[in-house]
Design an enzyme around this catalytic site. Structure first.
Site: not given
Ligand SMILES: Nc1ncnc2c1ncn2[C@@H]1O[C@H](COP(=O)(O)OP(=O)(O)OP(=O)(O)O)[C@@H](O)[C@H]1O
Ligand SMILES: [Mg+2]
Length: 349
Positions: A80-81, A125, A174, A233
């Site tokens: 997302k980031t 965020d 999330t 990640r």
């Protein structure tokens, strides 16, 4: 002392909380930003999302406007980031980054908004963690690019209207379900990021090993990919750990054996399950006869936080088909019994 797998998950959580609690090791921080794709071509997978975003951006550019506000949701570590950075780059706009918990008071939001440059991107965020007051202050800013600030208290209080530069808000979460519907509805478009395919994870690992300057043999690549929880990640994190083992104990090249040995050392099985995942499965099977069991009960039986079960363990166990959600709670599947080497009960046969 923490078990190794606990440490591993703690690391994953640290990575997941990157920039949120300041808990991440600086080396991982640097590596994470080294590995973060800087252009669309290297942002692997999520093709539908990328296509739709590009259309929104191009259409806005043709109209010489800022794109609508965009909401990105999905499990930790799915990108997302990274996507928010790519969007701002594509728009050619500055990006300002903050998070829900960092905006404690409406004054914090006002300070950020009034300092934005025209057309820039504000990335929030963990937007589901905005306080009610800040959230309400954000509504007019999103809709009309103005802020209504309350000055003073009691009968002397008055509202001051403040114009803010036009901006595109990119929210990331999330937990889409924890967001209020008035906030959700103020976004022009909402995109959900999915788990990645094994093929995509392999592509990500290939690129990362090139950037990390480490040689990796094909069988090792596929072993790491299978344990990466379908999450970029985690894939990058495992690659770095396996690289450390290959460097210290091997020839510096990641072979099938060195990958297997290092994953075993950090107690991750061939499907990517950690000891903690196994504990959840075992509790479900041994303490609750395979379920159904509610989240609260499972959390207290395993001494885990409800959020960790919901965000980290369950999505992956479900994805592997080891647990299923029913209206009465989660249940262990036939596959879960088999995975633990147990005979499934007759009702599952
Ligand atoms: N599509 C992708 N292609 C290649 N690498 C990716 C992709 N998505 C994510 N990554 C890698 O995974 C790392 C984590 O991604 P990112 O920080 O964007 O996840 P996130 O969804 O914002 O997670 P969180 O919810 O914890 O904030 C990035 O640093 C990047 O290296
Ligand atoms: Mg993020």
């Amino acid at each position: 002392m923490l078990e190794k797998s606990n440490l591993f998950l703690k690391n994953i959580n640290n990575l997941n909380n990157q920039g949120k609690k300041g808990s991440q090791a600086p080396v991982d921080d640097i590596l994470d930003s080294t590995l973060r794709p800087k252009d669309w071509e290297n942002y692997v997978g999520q093709d539908k999302v990328k296509q739709n975003l590009k259309v929104i951006i191009e259409a806005a550019q043709q109209r010489k406007e800022s794109p609508e506000h965009l909401l990105l949701y999905g499990n930790p570590g799915l990108g997302k980031t990274t996507l928010a950075y790519l969007i701002s780059q594509e728009i050619g706009a500055d990006i300002r980054i903050t998070s829900g918990p960092a905006l404690e008071r409406s004054g914090d939001l006002a300070a950020i908004l009034t300092n934005l440059t025209e057309g820039s991107v504000l990335f929030v965020d963990e937007i589901h963690r905005l306080s009610r007051v800040v959230e309400e202050c954000l509504y007019p800013a999103m809709e009309e690019f103005k802020l209504n600030l309350i000055l003073g208290k009691g009968p002397m209080a008055r509202i001051m209207e403040l114009k803010v530069p036009r901006f595109t808000l990119i929210g990331a979460t999330t937990k889409l379900a924890s967001m209020s519907s008035p906030l959700r509805s103020r976004f022009g478009a909402t995109f959900g990021l999915n788990f990645y395919t094994l093929e995509d994870i392999q592509k990500i690992l290939t690129r990362s090993s090139r950037l990390l300057n480490v040689e990796i043999e094909d069988p090792a690549l596929s072993i790491i990919a299978k344990t990466a929880r379908f999450t970029p990640r985690v894939a990058n994190h495992l690659l770095r750990r396996v690289r450390d083992f290959a460097q210290v104990r091997g020839q510096g090249i990641i072979t099938k054996d060195s990958a297997q040995n290092s994953l075993q050392s950090v107690e991750i099985d061939e499907s990517g399950l950690t000891n903690n995942d196994q504990r959840i499965l075992e509790a479900l099977i041994h303490k609750f006869a395979g379920g159904p069991v509610g989240l609260k009960t499972l959390a207290s039986a395993t001494a885990e936080e409800e959020d960790t079960i919901l965000d980290i363990y369950e999505p992956y166990l479900m994805r592997l088909g080891l647990i299923a959600l029913t209206p009465r709670g989660r249940v262990a599947t036939k596959l879960a019994f088999e995975h633990l080497g147990l005979k499934p009960p007759s009702r599952l046969l």
